[in-house]
Design an enzyme around this catalytic site. Structure first.
Site, PDB file in Angstrom:
ATOM      1  N   ASN A 212     -44.269 -30.819  17.102  1.00  0.00           N
ATOM      2  CA  ASN A 212     -43.380 -30.510  18.232  1.00  0.00           C
ATOM      3  C   ASN A 212     -44.134 -30.734  19.536  1.00  0.00           C
ATOM      4  O   ASN A 212     -45.300 -31.110  19.531  1.00  0.00           O
ATOM      5  CB  ASN A 212     -42.873 -29.063  18.120  1.00  0.00           C
ATOM      6  CG  ASN A 212     -44.023 -28.088  18.084  1.00  0.00           C
ATOM      7  OD1 ASN A 212     -44.803 -27.983  19.029  1.00  0.00           O
ATOM      8  ND2 ASN A 212     -44.161 -27.369  16.972  1.00  0.00           N
ATOM      9  N   PHE A 326     -43.814 -14.968  20.900  1.00  0.00           N
ATOM     10  CA  PHE A 326     -43.149 -15.770  21.912  1.00  0.00           C
ATOM     11  C   PHE A 326     -41.814 -16.232  21.344  1.00  0.00           C
ATOM     12  O   PHE A 326     -41.664 -16.350  20.135  1.00  0.00           O
ATOM     13  CB  PHE A 326     -43.999 -16.991  22.280  1.00  0.00           C
ATOM     14  CG  PHE A 326     -45.100 -16.679  23.252  1.00  0.00           C
ATOM     15  CD1 PHE A 326     -46.197 -15.936  22.852  1.00  0.00           C
ATOM     16  CD2 PHE A 326     -45.025 -17.099  24.569  1.00  0.00           C
ATOM     17  CE1 PHE A 326     -47.212 -15.632  23.749  1.00  0.00           C
ATOM     18  CE2 PHE A 326     -46.035 -16.804  25.469  1.00  0.00           C
ATOM     19  CZ  PHE A 326     -47.123 -16.069  25.059  1.00  0.00           C
TER      20      PHE A 326
HETATM   21  N1  CTP Z   1     -43.718 -18.000  14.315  1.00  0.00           N
HETATM   22  C1  CTP Z   1     -44.605 -17.856  13.288  1.00  0.00           C
HETATM   23  N2  CTP Z   1     -44.410 -18.526  12.097  1.00  0.00           N
HETATM   24  C2  CTP Z   1     -43.360 -19.341  11.943  1.00  0.00           C
HETATM   25  C3  CTP Z   1     -42.445 -19.495  12.988  1.00  0.00           C
HETATM   26  C4  CTP Z   1     -42.635 -18.813  14.159  1.00  0.00           C
HETATM   27  O1  CTP Z   1     -45.572 -17.116  13.418  1.00  0.00           O
HETATM   28  N3  CTP Z   1     -43.210 -19.988  10.786  1.00  0.00           N
HETATM   29  C5  CTP Z   1     -43.906 -17.241  15.563  1.00  0.00           C
HETATM   30  C6  CTP Z   1     -44.249 -18.072  16.784  1.00  0.00           C
HETATM   31  O2  CTP Z   1     -45.644 -18.183  16.938  1.00  0.00           O
HETATM   32  C7  CTP Z   1     -43.626 -17.302  17.908  1.00  0.00           C
HETATM   33  C8  CTP Z   1     -42.453 -16.597  17.279  1.00  0.00           C
HETATM   34  O3  CTP Z   1     -42.700 -16.632  15.861  1.00  0.00           O
HETATM   35  O4  CTP Z   1     -44.494 -16.299  18.424  1.00  0.00           O
HETATM   36  C9  CTP Z   1     -41.124 -17.181  17.545  1.00  0.00           C
HETATM   37  O5  CTP Z   1     -41.098 -18.541  17.276  1.00  0.00           O
HETATM   38  P1  CTP Z   1     -39.755 -19.367  17.396  1.00  0.00           P
HETATM   39  O6  CTP Z   1     -40.013 -20.755  16.896  1.00  0.00           O
HETATM   40  O7  CTP Z   1     -39.177 -19.194  18.746  1.00  0.00           O
HETATM   41  O8  CTP Z   1     -38.832 -18.574  16.422  1.00  0.00           O
HETATM   42  P2  CTP Z   1     -38.509 -18.660  14.900  1.00  0.00           P
HETATM   43  O9  CTP Z   1     -38.819 -17.334  14.333  1.00  0.00           O
HETATM   44  O10 CTP Z   1     -39.135 -19.832  14.251  1.00  0.00           O
HETATM   45  O11 CTP Z   1     -36.917 -18.792  14.946  1.00  0.00           O
HETATM   46  P3  CTP Z   1     -35.986 -20.063  15.203  1.00  0.00           P
HETATM   47  O12 CTP Z   1     -36.867 -21.277  15.066  1.00  0.00           O
HETATM   48  O13 CTP Z   1     -34.959 -19.934  14.175  1.00  0.00           O
HETATM   49  O14 CTP Z   1     -35.480 -19.890  16.617  1.00  0.00           O
END
Ligand code: CTP
Length: 401
Positions: A212, A326
């Site tokens: 990403n 975050f």
């Molecule tokens: N995060 C994590 N492990 C994952 C996905 C996310 O630790 N597999 C953590 C990120 O580091 C961040 C937070 O979760 O602090 C939110 O990440 P985000 O991508 O916004 O949310 P998701 O939980 O992945 O939800 P979605 O993608 O469905 O919005």
């Protein structure tokens, strides 16, 4: 905001050595970190770099000679001596070291240094034989004994062609030492902070991967700010192009699974865990052993879910650990972020709408809303990621108490 309300003053003394041009970098870094900087140059220093250079970078009048303006110098040197929160002499020649060590005050710089009560940091630079000269070493020893500070020169090729000790320390290190003396950072001494940053990368075949747009800037800013304030920091970083912050232990990882393992190995150690990484939620179910050939008109890659690292941490963390996540959103910011905070059992979440100009991936600034578990919601204006880093750390610290 926060710790930048009162602008601290640093007086830079530049003496006459080839390394004088490197003092420009020191001044520029201090300005960038929001200090008020005044420069005093000796006569010899002006042979190497023009006062105008320092004037432009420091945005302050450069003091060059005490007798030129007989009416103002006395006021001026006492004023600077009083105003300074710190003196840095960069580069420091054998001459200025000798003068200060022996109480000789015969120009603007030596008189001002003699008159100040602020800490003084010397960054020596000179020929190896001069640096190793017993008189010079005795002068340094004497100055150290009475409380003057030194940032040691390094070994390297010197301007004279010799190789050895005497090369000016890296400007970045000089600034770090200066900031230590300015006490920018000691409110987190004894605190342990684990930070994740950057994207993760999920291989498809030997030459391709899924990732990403994360640059890692936010997490690196938090690591840098934490270290500056005296914390012990472990930064678990996905692939980024960023320079490693000084004084931080970095663990490099590639995939989400790598990051997961590194986090599990280290989370118990931490008082505060900040998950700024943009983790890849899915990975290819299998990694092709050889480069995938373009055989068909369409092709698809089957993806499988990665562990949610933050959610796991939310389950296993102890009640004294502060867990911060975050949320990068493109719609319903507050709502989505609040749900994430609850689902993942966080103490607070830093939410940003990545579609806004000046927020999100690869930007040096961010526009965020912080939501905590007690339902406090606070919106912030656009600010640098470093400023935001301090706000996040302040909030974490406050929630620990
Ligand atoms: N995060 C994590 N492990 C994952 C996905 C996310 O630790 N597999 C953590 C990120 O580091 C961040 C937070 O979760 O602090 C939110 O990440 P985000 O991508 O916004 O949310 P998701 O939980 O992945 O939800 P979605 O993608 O469905 O919005």
């Amino acid at each position: 905001m926060g710790c930048h309300m009162y602008k601290k003053s640093v007086v830079i003394g530049v003496t006459g050595g080839i390394a004088a041009y490197k003092a420009v970098d020191v001044v520029s870094r201090l300005k960038k970190n929001n200090y008020n900087v005044n420069v005093i140059m000796t006569k010899a220093a002006q042979k190497f770099v023009s006062p105008l250079t320092f004037q432009s970078i420091s945005m302050n009048y450069v003091v060059t000679d005490m007798f030129e303006e007989a009416k103002t110098w006395e006021v001026e040197h006492i004023a600077l001596a009083k105003k300074a929160d710190l003196f840095v002499i960069v580069p420091a020649t054998a001459n200025i070291i000798g003068k200060i060590a022996n109480g000789i005050a015969d120009d603007m710089l030596s008189t001002t240094v003699m008159a100040t009560r602020a800490p003084v940091l010397f960054a020596p630079a000179m020929n190896t034989n001069m640096f190793c000269n017993t008189i010079v070493q005795e002068n340094i020893f004497k100055l150290k004994r009475v409380g003057y500070h030194f940032v040691e020169p390094s070994e390297g090729r010197l301007a004279c062609g010799d190789f050895g000790m005497g090369k000016l320390a890296d400007p970045e290190i000089i600034v770090l030492e200066a900031e230590k003396l300015l006490n920018v950072g000691n409110d987190l001494v004894g605190k342990k902070i684990l930070i994740t940053a950057g994207p993760t990368r999920e291989p498809i075949d030997p030459v391709r991967y899924i990732t990403n747009y994360s640059s890692g800037k936010m997490g690196y800013a938090v690591a840098e700010a934490s270290a500056k304030r005296g914390a012990e920091v472990i930064l678990i970083s996905g692939p980024t192009a960023l320079k490693r912050p000084l004084g931080v232990t970095v663990i490099d990882v590639i995939t989400t699974n790598d990051m997961y393992e590194a986090v599990l190995q280290n989370y118990k150690w931490a008082d505060i865990i900040i998950k700024a990484a943009a983790v890849s939620d899915y990975r290819p179910e299998s990694i092709a052993q050889n480069k995938i050939k373009k055989l068909n008109e369409d092709m698809s890659i089957k993806l499988t879910k990665n562990p949610d690292i933050l959610k796991e941490l939310g389950k296993i963390k102890n009640k004294n650990q502060i867990l911060i996540g975050f949320a990068a959103e493109t719609q319903s910011l507050i709502n989505n972020a609040s749900v994430k905070m609850e689902n993942k059992n966080l103490d607070f979440i830093v939410a940003n709408d990545v579609t806004r100009e000046g927020a999100g991936f690869d930007s040096d600034t961010n526009i965020v809303t912080i939501i905590d578990k007690n339902e406090n919601i606070r919106h912030f204006d656009k600010m640098s990621k470093l400023e935001l880093a301090d706000i996040i750390i302040d909030k974490a610290k406050q929630m620990m108490e």
